[in-house]
Enzyme design. Structure first.
Site, PDB file in Angstrom:
ATOM      1  N   LYS A  41       0.972  -1.027  -0.005  1.00 60.13           N
ATOM      2  CA  LYS A  41       0.024  -0.192   0.053  1.00 60.13           C
ATOM      3  C   LYS A  41       0.882   1.415   0.086  1.00 60.13           C
ATOM      4  O   LYS A  41       1.167   2.120   0.859  1.00 60.13           O
ATOM      5  CB  LYS A  41      -0.943   0.078   1.217  1.00 60.13           C
ATOM      6  CG  LYS A  41      -2.150   0.894   1.101  1.00 60.13           C
ATOM      7  CD  LYS A  41      -2.991   0.408  -0.064  1.00 60.13           C
ATOM      8  CE  LYS A  41      -4.141   1.524  -0.511  1.00 60.13           C
ATOM      9  NZ  LYS A  41      -4.965   1.185  -1.641  1.00 60.13           N
ATOM     10  N   SER A 100      -8.177  -0.224  -5.585  1.00 56.50           N
ATOM     11  CA  SER A 100      -8.625   0.331  -4.134  1.00 56.50           C
ATOM     12  C   SER A 100     -10.036   0.808  -4.154  1.00 56.50           C
ATOM     13  O   SER A 100     -10.990  -0.289  -4.340  1.00 56.50           O
ATOM     14  CB  SER A 100      -7.844   1.277  -3.901  1.00 56.50           C
ATOM     15  OG  SER A 100      -7.560   1.647  -2.169  1.00 56.50           O
TER      16      SER A 100
END
Length: 580
Positions: free
Chosen positions: A184, A380
């Site tokens: 991430k 995402s």
């Protein structure tokens, strides 16, 4: 005084006539008539949206009251398909050198051109300069021409990510970062000054996957050996127009008048004859065969969801949770809507807004088929809102996945006290009454609370993927971690169902809903009344002015705007990965 009054009256009269002319041009239902033996002229030198946008005062012609239209990806593809069946259209003329579009949507346009050629008609491309992306698209043409002093940018792809940590350190701002997923990397620009090893690995795999597909496509249409193309790239062998022809990237080194002479020969015209050329913008008003079923009550709703996912109603350039939950609820309850195609082109955004929209997608999918069509990005939060769809269609070069979350809380104590000389003091009624105060750093117990919240949202995100996609939890945990995948890679893991474009998604939706005759209705509906025109006049001029002044730095400004708008926990891909 009289002169002032007369002058003001004339100005108001001109404005009134302009707006009235624009409004009438939008409401005129008279179909455009096209001459036989015509060429469809396509110029894509503008920021191409997903859904066609109407910017009436930008480039408005006061001679014929013709408003400016920016055709979207869907309409460009649809009109190329229409031209293939149109006996009056003999070919397509591409004349642009730059392309403001992602690689997945570029591939979709390229595929439309290749399908057009199957009709037996020709495609000719000409430009003074071809950017890497524009050349990728134009290389699908039967003949590619380049100006004698022009150049083809052909030196491989690169992905750039901006890092802000040193800037924040200089101004005295500490980014307090919380995240889940070792890939991430959306938080890296705030906590590092370069890419982590994990981020480098992920981005390298992504870039090379996209590069391989691009080179393979060019090799097929240009009939050049793949290893030769790699050599041209690696050694920068194309530096002049002559080089481009020598190595087979272009067919001809011509001036524009020579290109027009060639076009006349293809149309069997004489030297003094005029070429019947119709622009894409005007051709959109030409009725095609598909319009014959436009009166059927059965509808397939095409809902465009483009931009950052934000809380609240949002605007025209993002996905507001309030706006899209209302739209999805309306489409779910409309008995004439037999299926929904959700076109997602988003890098993500607010985790809360993503969860709210995902819930409405889940409810809609339980009542009627919902098919997601992924554009350049569906990552995402963009993937979060897609997971509950009945089917997901992605382009091979779509960037998706990025299943992970993060939160950033700024500490501006040093900026306020040491740089600006501002101090704060106050009283609270409880231990956490000033929780999140930017004038001080977070305490350890506060950090623990935030991290627990981020962990909880991450678990919910993965659970959504497990339930929506029916994938084993252990596999989801492995392929999540915030890692971005291309559409082709996502297909292997079951994150998407098939590869294809928007048209394939619409066909799939019609098949799932058992609708043989239907009309596609676009949402959000474009409001074309006078007040909308005036609003767009304001917004368009502000954006155009900034673009003119900032030039190539406008993308940096946009990124800073996104950063300033971040609030709460985010489900967002590693900032914006620009592939050039």
């Amino acid at each position: 005084m009289l002169a002032f009054v007369l002058g003001s009256f004339l100005v108001l009269l001109i404005i009134f006539l302009s707006v009235a002319g624009i409004a009438s041009s939008y409401t005129n239902e008279e179909p455009v008539k096209i001459k036989s033996n015509s060429l469809l002229s396509i110029n894509l030198n503008y920021a191409i949206p997903e859904q066609t946008s109407y910017t009436p005062f930008e480039g408005f012609s006061f001679t014929d009251f013709e408003p400016s239209i920016a055709p979207g990806v869907y309409d460009i593809v649809k009109n190329i398909e229409k031209a293939a069946d149109d006996p009056n259209i003999k070919g397509i003329y591409l004349h642009f050198g730059f392309l403001e579009l992602g690689m997945a949507n570029t591939a979709q346009l390229r595929n439309a051109l290749i399908d057009f050629k199957k009709s037996g008609k020709f495609v000719v491309a000409y430009s003074e300069i071809y950017s890497e992306k524009a050349y990728y698209l134009c290389s699908a043409a039967d003949k590619v021409a380049l100006n004698p002093k022009g150049i083809v940018e052909f030196n491989g792809l690169n992905a750039n990510i901006m890092f802000f940590k040193n800037l924040l350190d200089k101004v005295g701002v500490q980014a307090q970062v919380f995240y889940d997923g070792k890939y991430k990397s959306a938080t890296e620009p705030f906590r590092l000054d370069s890419m982590s090893n994990e981020n480098q690995l992920m981005t390298s795999v992504l870039l090379n996957d996209v590069y391989d597909k691009v080179m393979k496509s060019i090799a097929e249409t240009r009939k050049i050996n793949l290893s030769t193309l790699d050599s041209i790239n690696d050694n920068l062998l194309v530096q002049t127009a002559g080089d481009a022809k020598k190595y087979g990237l272009v067919d001809e080194v011509w001036f524009e008048d020579e290109v027009r002479a060639y076009l006349k020969s293809q149309l069997d015209l004489k030297e003094d004859d005029e070429i019947n050329m119709i622009s894409l913008e005007k051709y959109m008003d030409v009725r095609g065969k598909q319009e014959q079923v436009s009166l059927n009550t059965d509808k397939i709703a095409l809902l465009f969801a483009s931009g950052d996912i934000v809380d609240g109603k949002g605007g025209d350039d993002n996905i507001g949770s309030v706006k899209y939950t209302e739209l999805l609820r309306k489409l779910r309850e409309d008995k004439n809507v037999k299926a929904i195609v959700l076109r997602v082109n988003s890098p993500g955004g607010s985790a809360l807004a993503s969860d709210v929209i995902a819930r409405e997608v889940q409810l809609a999918a339980a009542k009627k088929p919902v098919v997601v069509s992924m554009g350049d990005y569906a990552a995402s939060g963009g993937y979060y809102i897609s997971a509950f769809a009945n089917k997901i269609v992605a382009q091979p070069n779509t960037l998706t996945g990025s299943i992970g979350v993060f939160g950033i809380f700024p500490n501006m104590e040093k900026l306020l006290e040491q740089k600006l000389g501002i101090s704060f003091d106050g009283v609270t009624t409880g231990k956490y009454s000033d929780f999140g105060d930017i004038s001080r750093p977070l305490r350890e117990d506060e950090k623990l609370i935030i991290q627990r919240g981020v962990d909880s949202i991450y678990r919910d995100f993965k659970a959504t993927v497990v339930k929506g996609r029916k994938i084993d939890p252990s596999l989801v945990d492995t392929i999540a971690q915030g890692r971005v995948w291309t559409g082709s890679q996502a297909l292997e893991f079951g994150l998407v169902d098939t590869l294809g474009g928007l048209e394939e998604a619409i066909v799939m939706a019609s098949r799932l809903s058992k609708s043989s005759k239907y009309r596609v209705v676009e949402y959000p509906e474009v409001d074309k009344d006078i007040f909308e025109l005036v609003r767009m006049f304001r917004d368009t001029n502000e954006t155009s002015s900034l673009k003119d002044q900032l030039g190539s730095f406008y993308s940096v400004f946009e990124e800073l705007q996104h950063i300033a708008a971040l609030s709460g926990t985010q489900a967002r891909m590693p900032m914006t990965i620009e592939i050039n």
